[in-house]
Structure formats: C-alpha cells, structure tokens
Scaffold this motif. Structure first.
Motif: not given
Lengths: 436, 436
Positions: B248-250, B285-287, B296
C-alpha cells in the motif's frame, strides 16, 4: 490567490486595478477588436470538426487551411468552411509531411490541433517553430521528453500555446472557482477529480481493427487522459502559482474487462479476443504538493458503469463535492449539504452570465464554446492564455508519472517542474489572460 | 467465493450441504442452545456501556465482573447489570492491575473490551493467556508488533477472538455482500471505502484537557481508524480467503484545521492553541492485492464537513456505489443507476429478514446488535467467528502501514500477512461461523 486577484477582491484594490492594469487590458482588447485570426486546422475527425465549427462562429476567424489524411474528413471540413466563410480552405491531405507544408504558410496565425494524442506535441512544436501560435486538444502529450520539448520550444519561439481543456469552463466548475477565490471554503487543501467513463465502444473501428485509442490501450497503461479531471482542480488550488505538484503514487487494477469485452464481441479465437490489453480498469493516482496538499486523480474508461465526473475540493472552512453539494461550516447550522444552485447566482462566472445561451448550444456543458473563444482571443491579442503550456505539461505528465509508479509497485515518482521554479511566485502569471 | 459458498449456491450443492456440514452446524447450535455465557466487561464509557446493555439482552448472558478506573462508569455499569440480571457484578476499579485480577476469575468465559485503543491488544492478549475468549472493540490495535503478538497468542492459546466490527452488519452492507456472493457484479476488482466524519468535538474533555483520542491525534498520524471502512470491503472482496492485501501507499494533507479549531475554542495563547497536531486532515491509502485488485481507504475526522461513509465495489459486470446506487451491465439498458432498494428484497440478508426490528433499535444502523450477538455465539459455541483475529489484524495494521508510508514520502509499504500463507486457500476458514 495571487496579487492581482487580491487587488481585485479588496474594495480599494478594485478601483486601483480598474484604473490601472485592468483598464490597460480592456484597452488592448478594444484595440484588437475583431482583428482577423487566420487558422490552419489539423485533425478533422468528429472532435476536430466540432471545434472547426465553433471557431468559424467566432467573429473575425478565417480558416485558411485544413489538414487530414482521411479524404472524407477533409472534404467535410472544406465544405463546412466554404459554407461559413464563402471561400474554400487549402487542403493538406496527401502525404504525411503535408502538415509541415501547412504550418509554413505565411497567411495563418495559428494552428488548431485535434489529431490523435501522439501527434499533439510534435505538431505543436513544429507549428511554433514555424512562427505559429497553437491551440491543442487534450492531453498536451504522453511522454516526458516531448512535454519538456514542448515547453522549451514555446519559450524559445515566444509563440503562444493554449491547451483546449474544455471542462474548466463548465458552469459549475467556474462557479466553484469563483467561490474558492472568494474564500468561501477557506484554504483548500484536498481535492478529488476523476474521469470515470465507459469508453469501450471506442476501442475498435467498425471493421474490427483497433482504433488509435484501442491500439494505445492495448500497449500502454496509466492515467493517460488526466486533464479533464485535473484542470478544474488545478485552477481551484492555484497550482503552478505558489504551489505545485511535488510527487505522486499510482495504482492500477490488473486488466480484466477489456479482454472479456473483445471475446464477447468477436469471439475467443478472433484476433481481437487474443489481445492482452495493457491498460487495467481502475487507475488511481495520488498527488502531493509542496505545501502539503493532496489531490486524487482517478481514471477508468473500461469498467461497466455509468459515467460520472466527480469533483471535490475541501478547504479549512468547508467543501464542495459534486456528488453531495456544498457545505460551509457555520455555528449552529449542523451538517447539512446545500445544493450548488443556491450559490449559483452569487458566484456565477461572468462568462456564463454573459454567454450562457451560446455556450450551452456548443457541447460539453458549454466548455467547448469558451475554450475555443479563449484560444481565438489568445491569438488575436498575442497574449499568454489562462491554460498555458506550463499547466498543459504539468497536467499531461501525470500519465508518465502514473505509468512509472504503477510499473514499479506504486513507488513514489517526482512530478517534473516545467516552470523552472517560477511557480514559487504566486503572481508570475498575473499578465496571463484570466477569464473575467 | 470459497468452496462452501459455491456448494451452497449451486442447486445440487445446496442439498448436499444441507444434509452435510450445514446440518452439523445446526446441530451444534441446537446443542449449545442458550447455554450460559459468562462475561467480564472492561471499559465502561459510553461505548462500553452501550455494548453492555446489548450483551445483557442476549438470552443466557451473565455479566460476572466489570472493570473501569472511573468510579462513575463502574457504578453506572453495576446498576445496569443489577437491574438486568438481579445480581451485582464484581467491580474492578481500584488499581491498574485490577484488570489482571478480573481475567483470572474462573467464573467468566470471555472478556468484552471497550477501552481506549491502546489497551485493546495488551488486554486481549492477557485475557486469552488466562484462558478467556475475547470480543474487542475496533481497531484491534495500533502497533505492528502488538498485532503480531495478538495473532500468536490467539494461536498458542486456542482461545476465540472476535473484532466487534459493527459496520459489517449494517443492512445495506450485508445486502451488497449477498449480491457480490451471488455474482451480481461479476468478479470484484476495485473498491472504495472511507470514514469521513468530523470528530473534532471528541478531542478535548470538558475541562479543556486532551481526551485520549485528542492526545493520540496530537502525537500520531495515519489511517488510525480503518476497520469501519475496511471491514465491509474486505468481506465483499473475500480478502484473506484466496487473495490478500500485498502492499500500500498513503498520503496525508499537512495539519491545518485542528490548530485552527483549538485556537478558536481556547485562544491562540492557551496551551490547547499551542498544540501542533501530528494528524493531518485527509489521509488516503491505496492498497494493492496479490491478485491485482485495488482498494482505496480514506480517512478524515478533522475537516469541517458533513459525515459520509461511502462504500463502492466494482466488478466485471457492474458496481455498487453508496453515493449513486447499483448498476449491472445489460444489453440495451443504458447507463442507469438503480436504487439499492430495488434489490433489497431479493438479496436482504437472513439476519435482517429475521431480526430487523430488534437490530434497528440497537444503534449504528443495527450493526451493534448483530456484532454483540455473534460475539456471544462465538463464546457459547466455542467456534471461530466471522471476523476473526486475522481479519482484525490485517485491517488494523493499515494504520501502521499508512504511517510508515506517509512518513517516507508515500513509499510503498508491504502489508504483513498474519495468516502465515493460509490465505492462499480460499476455504481455510470454511468452518468459521458465517452469518446465515
């Protein structure tokens, strides 16, 4: 808010601005009046033809030349021009280098580009090198290097370049722009925008071969159509004027639907059914600005779904969300959404107050009308446009950024600064045209 | 869809399942009947008190002990218990280690935990080590290590652990869950969920000091309340059963509003007005899952805005979006949203068909009622719950993941696998309870 807008907004400033810079702008407009604007138009498919008609309707416009390799397209365009202005345009439709011949003509001031995207940058660059101004369909280009070249060429030649981003001119977008600039939402710090539009019908030509767009989607992936979404949000947040996009990450779902679509339409054993499409369905990009603001840019042209083009902006005092309405914090008011309509009269943009009727006839929520008119005025006044080459490059490069991120497990990608640091001055574009 | 669900759905399978596993489950339920379930409850603020009342309303429940350091809380709880069951619970309210004494009692089967979040993991771990089952308020915990410890302790002790994620049980969530499992949307590949709820009023106590939540927000940042959003989406996508969150990114907006809020409420020179809050407003946050699906997760408890809890799931045949409705692709139907209500009767969940009236009285859209009842049944039947420790840990750890990403310019962060690879088998939890 930049210096000029601040001046205009404050009471004393209004008088000062009116007697000062605004007056001189008005004088310039007066002076250019309906001075002829001579155009060459390239790319006369459905979109180019539509823009051609709109351009011809602007007083003073003369279309001197049209360019397209498709004979039906060029004939249709020539007929439209003949009918509108009583004289045939010169046709460039024989060889691929016919475009080069057209931009060298000394009887055109500007070129209007409505070709497939991969030609936008090369053609704009060639036109500017030949001394012509440019109006380009969206996006400005796909690749990092060509966008850098576009900006460099614009700076080196001193020509004008405008991206014809029509969504910026839609009535609700301009109303919200006015609300943001009036401080209704406080300082904006978060925004969402998206282009969610099932475009699978555009992938194949009637003969079953891939259209240019289908060919692109089969071989490339990323947020490749970002400007309709980013344009409004970028202007609301005044990006490139005191803040800029610094880095981003992007995520994409693995391709599922396009294959299924082709198999259903042409069969599993057809050439179409065997294409493994590179473009997944949902592409979500998150962008972080230097000032710690965040923008989310979503993109999906493949999923089975109704079209929705949501826009949202959140500030320290409230927000606009096209899916819900307007909310502005107020003691004792509770958590109630207002309809944007409630604010329409107060914040309606001058463009719309004056020309709503003509605009609404022109398509895309009126955006096409104002975009074409601003382009013509850019040429007529020889003045930097609202949607300049820096906006165009910074919005369009998000395709390249998203691809880089997606290809590398959503790694953080720096968004290039095309302004060479000038973005730090909120007023550096104060002399650009700005719809008013 | 796992094997059991597939069996149930197919016509022949239904008969097989009914005479087979389903019958044995029904028999087990029959056997346990209203066998007493003896509880200790810790954390009796507003939330814990509400859960206490709901637990007391379930046949067979006996609350033997209550624990809270606040005297008003413990007195209120004792009174409620006395009134409901005619006997006082034992009170644990004197020393911080009173909780340890409570979980050692041999007349309780399980502990219900509704304390501030930082105690959830340590208390759950201690209870399981003392041989008690656990029902925990959300999230399961904040920190990576404690979540690993929670899972390890659950596995080592063989006790049952359920996360009381009430949003999962809301009627529209369960209806959509049924629709997804019936294949209405095809294969789901993209989802959105969010907790957007202005909770600034919760930051300060009446005396002006920071509440535990305010203290947390002042010193920490990230998506720290992820389960209401993630729970439904995780079940819709059957995460941890054939697919799992991989990375993930956030991104987070820089803090602006909380400072402004404190200054307005207490003055710029007050201690409150001088707090520099770590938690920004919007956290997105994208997972990415192993199977190339994307989720999302959005979070905003600080911005001035009306509360919205949007859920969306897109599959290969259509989508549900709580802001728009339901769309399922159909030849010649056009891009029309249906209201979810249209599908309610057909896909209404059995829980709601049977108990809508009782549930609706219980708060949080009925979710609290079913969450507490499932917890009691988990204890009564000594059976793995629907929302088990693996779901609890994988949803809750998104706080830690998002913080790691935000602190490092949105770098990609691996989401830990708490199942030790068991997620690869879609059926590994087939014997868990599943609402039916």
């Amino acid at each position: 808010m930049n210096r000029r807008e601040f001046l205009i907004r404050s009471a004393g400033g209004l008088a000062a601005a009116t007697t000062g810079r605004l007056a001189s702008i008005a004088a310039a407009q007066q002076a250019t009046g309906t001075k002829p604007v001579r155009l060459g138009v390239v790319g006369l498919g459905n979109r180019g033809t539509h823009l051609l008609r709109l351009a011809l309707a602007v007083p003073g416009v003369q279309v001197k030349a049209v360019c397209d390799l498709n004979e039906d397209n060029i004939n249709r365009a020539a007929e439209i021009v003949q009918k509108a202005q009583g004289s045939e345009p010169v046709r460039y439709s024989k060889a691929p280098d016919d475009y080069s011949a057209m931009v060298k003509r000394d009887d055109i001031d500007a070129v209007l580009i409505a070709t497939p995207t991969k030609w936008h940058c090369p053609m704009a660059i060639e036109a500017m090198k030949a001394g012509k101004h440019v109006g380009s369909e969206v996006p400005a280009g796909f690749q990092l290097q060509e966008l850098h070249d576009l900006v460099k060429t614009k700076e080196a030649t001193g020509r004008r370049y405008m991206l014809l981003e029509n969504y910026l001119y839609m009535r609700h977008i301009m109303t919200v722009w006015n609300m943001v600039r009036a401080g209704v939402f406080g300082e904006p710090y978060y925004a969402e925008c998206a282009y969610l539009h099932d475009c699978r019908f555009m992938l194949f030509k009637q003969d079953g071969s891939l259209d240019w767009w289908g060919d692109w989607a089969a071989n490339n992936f990323g947020s490749d159509y970002p400007t309709h979404a980013m344009g409004p949000v970028s202007k609301w947040m005044a990006l490139n004027e005191g803040d800029r996009m610094e880095y981003c990450t992007s995520m994409m779902t693995s391709p599922r639907v396009l294959k299924q679509y082709a198999v259903k339409k042409y069969g599993a054993d057809s050439p179409q059914g065997k294409i493994d499409c590179a473009l997944g369905e949902f592409v979500s990009t998150q962008i972080h600005t230097v000032k710690g603001r965040v923008i989310r840019l979503d993109y999906d042209v493949n999923s089975p779904r109704p079209a929705v083009l949501p826009y949202m902006i959140q500030g320290t005092k409230g927000l606009y969300d096209s899916r819900h309405g307007v909310y502005v914090e107020e003691e004792g008011k509770g958590e109630k959404w207002d309809n944007l309509q409630k604010h329409q009269e107060q914040y309606d943009h001058a463009y719309w107050k004056r020309d709503a009727e003509s605009a609404q006839k022109a398509g895309h929520g009126g955006g096409d009308f104002f975009a074409v008119r601003d382009f013509i005025e850019m040429v007529r006044q020889d003045r930097e446009p609202w949607i300049d080459v820096y906006d165009a490059a910074s919005w369009s490069v998000l395709y390249w950024c998203s691809r880089e991120s997606i290809a590398n497990r959503s790694k953080t990608v720096d968004v290039p600064d095309f302004t060479s640091g000038r973005w730090k001055d909120a007023d550096w574009r104060a002399d650009n045209h700005r719809p008013a």
